[in-house]
Scaffold this active site. Structure first.
Site, PDB file in Angstrom:
ATOM      1  NE  ARG A  41      37.718 -44.317  69.338  1.00 44.57           N
ATOM      2  CZ  ARG A  41      37.882 -45.434  69.884  1.00 44.57           C
ATOM      3  NH1 ARG A  41      37.435 -46.172  70.916  1.00 44.57           N
ATOM      4  NH2 ARG A  41      38.954 -46.379  69.497  1.00 44.57           N
ATOM      5  NE  ARG A  48      34.893 -41.730  62.334  1.00 48.54           N
ATOM      6  CZ  ARG A  48      35.839 -42.011  63.300  1.00 48.54           C
ATOM      7  NH1 ARG A  48      35.338 -42.791  64.326  1.00 48.54           N
ATOM      8  NH2 ARG A  48      36.936 -41.952  63.171  1.00 48.54           N
ATOM      9  CG  ASP A  83      39.905 -47.958  61.574  1.00 48.28           C
ATOM     10  OD1 ASP A  83      40.692 -47.879  62.267  1.00 48.28           O
ATOM     11  OD2 ASP A  83      38.629 -47.789  62.099  1.00 48.28           O
ATOM     12  CG  ASN A  90      44.751 -48.775  63.392  1.00 43.72           C
ATOM     13  OD1 ASN A  90      43.565 -48.999  63.547  1.00 43.72           O
ATOM     14  ND2 ASN A  90      45.760 -48.711  64.380  1.00 43.72           N
TER      15      ASN A  90
HETATM   16  O1  MRU Z   1      38.994 -42.970  64.927  1.00 44.97           O
HETATM   17  P1  MRU Z   1      38.713 -43.962  65.568  1.00 44.97           P
HETATM   18  O2  MRU Z   1      38.912 -43.856  67.128  1.00 44.97           O
HETATM   19  O3  MRU Z   1      37.241 -44.559  65.583  1.00 44.97           O
HETATM   20  O4  MRU Z   1      39.797 -44.871  65.265  1.00 44.97           O
HETATM   21  C1  MRU Z   1      39.623 -46.304  65.739  1.00 44.97           C
HETATM   22  C2  MRU Z   1      40.866 -47.115  65.273  1.00 44.97           C
HETATM   23  O5  MRU Z   1      41.693 -46.683  64.548  1.00 44.97           O
HETATM   24  C3  MRU Z   1      40.984 -48.404  65.846  1.00 44.97           C
HETATM   25  O6  MRU Z   1      42.241 -48.908  66.097  1.00 44.97           O
HETATM   26  C4  MRU Z   1      40.230 -49.564  64.806  1.00 44.97           C
HETATM   27  O7  MRU Z   1      38.845 -48.727  64.702  1.00 44.97           O
HETATM   28  C5  MRU Z   1      40.211 -50.837  65.264  1.00 44.97           C
HETATM   29  S1  MRU Z   1      39.015 -51.093  66.669  1.00 44.97           S
HETATM   30  C6  MRU Z   1      39.086 -52.433  66.952  1.00 44.97           C
END
Ligand code: MRU
Length: 366
Positions: free
Chosen positions: A53, A90, A243, A253
């Site tokens: 993730r 995703r 993200d 994010n």
């Molecule tokens: O749902 P996730 O755990 O994949 O979400 C991750 C995040 O929100 C992180 O902050 C983002 O991907 C930045 S990772 C360097």
């Protein structure tokens, strides 16, 4: 990054088995379990189920997924099939589309007989580039921490608050938001990290686990504690990941980031977002209106996972049986609340002009 005395990346290619290996992040922080990713279905599951993730790591995994597909059947049809299936895993992190598009573009200029090798090398390059990018983010972000430290009494730590896990587990190595923290710690600048729990999936526990392994002082807090800490002068700086960042610097994010930005704004606490350039979606401007937000299973909100008294991982319900759960996984922080963007090229204003100055070649192309 370090686990005990050993250096790990969050994914790597096992040359003897010719297979991708990942750390199953669903098991962390309770168990450190390495898994092989051996079929396209394994790749889809790894991303969809969040064994891997974090935006950059999702992108790198997808590149290896294309390489796997090309090793099985290098035809255009199979390339498109793999692209579509991986893309559907995703929706919010744009690094996924960035990596898939990059692979498809290179495959378009590669004869079928060479696609397996070329795509695997490309996946290795994408993974290696991510490490370099995040290291640079850390070096630029370090200047912010160093500056705050210079205004403190000797030995007094710089208190940084972070949300979710934008750490080495979310990237191939270093992390984005955590990279400046690791750089500061390694440079003997005292730092202390407030780690938001990040319900519902508690990615804060991953951040706590990696900071602990690296020896960085930290405290795990509930998601609602940040505003209070800021009001009482206990947060010097907020750094989060993203993200997807729009061309004008809106950042999407993990859910709850927006509330941290509001609290930071109200308390004059600098709010920085660390990002590698593949996280910028140059096709979008208004993040709130345009970024697709992933809706996840309600069970993630109605239940919670942890270790029980006998040490095994368990899931328990926290709501009444009949209460439905709602689970938007990300939110958007408008650029006006972002003090600056920490990129691999330096720190810029969260604005169309700031990003265009930093990345003129991409801004021009859109
Ligand atoms: O749902 P996730 O755990 O994949 O979400 C991750 C995040 O929100 C992180 O902050 C983002 O991907 C930045 S990772 C360097």
């Amino acid at each position: 990054m370090k686990i005990g005395d050993k250096h790990y990346r969050s994914l790597w290619w096992d040359h003897s088995q010719q297979v991708l290996q990942i750390i199953d992040q669903r098991r962390l922080p309770y168990e450190f379990q390495i898994q092989n990713v051996e079929s396209l279905q394994d790749y889809l599951d790894a991303i969809f189920q969040m064994r891997v993730r974090g935006a950059p790591l999702i992108g790198a995994t997808a590149a290896y997924g294309i390489a796997h597909a090309m090793s099985q059947d290098p035809s255009d049809n199979n390339l498109q099939r793999a692209w579509d299936a991986l893309y559907a895993t995703r929706p919010t992190a744009v690094n996924l589309r960035w990596a898939l598009d990059r692979c498809r573009q290179v495959m378009a200029n590669t004869p079928e007989a060479e696609r397996a090798d070329v795509s695997l090398n490309l996946a290795h390059n994408i993974a290696d580039e991510d490490v370099g990018i995040n290291k640079s983010i850390g070096e630029h972000g370090l200047t912010l921490i160093r500056d705050i430290a210079s205004r403190k009494n000797d030995g007094e730590p710089v208190n940084v608050l972070t949300h979710c896990n934008a750490g080495w587990l979310a990237t191939v190595d270093w992390g984005t938001a955590t990279s400046p923290m690791y750089h500061a710690h390694d440079a003997n600048i005292p730092v202390h990290i407030w780690v938001d729990e990040t319900r519902p999936r508690n990615q804060g526990a991953l951040t706590a686990w990696e900071l602990g392994n690296h020896g960085v002082p930290h405290t795990y807090i509930t998601d609602n504690a940040g505003g209070h800490l800021m009001q009482h002068g206990q947060v010097d700086l907020v750094i989060t990941g993203t993200d997807r960042t729009t061309s004008r610097g809106d950042v999407c994010n993990k859910i709850g980031t927006y509330l941290k930005a509001l609290a930071a704004f109200d308390n004059n606490v600098p709010f920085y977002v660390a990002l590698p350039s593949p996280t910028i979606d140059w096709t979008l401007s208004d993040g709130v209106a345009e970024i697709p937000i992933e809706e996840r299973a309600e069970k993630e909100t109605t239940h919670i996972q942890g270790t029980n008294s006998s040490g095994s991982v368990d899931t328990v319900r926290v709501t009444p049986e009949c209460t439905p759960g709602g689970n938007p996984a990300f939110d958007v922080t408008p650029n006006r609340l972002v003090t600056g963007l920490i990129t691999e090229r330096g720190i810029c204003e969260a604005s169309a002009i700031g990003l265009a100055k930093m990345f003129p070649e991409f801004a021009k192309a859109t």
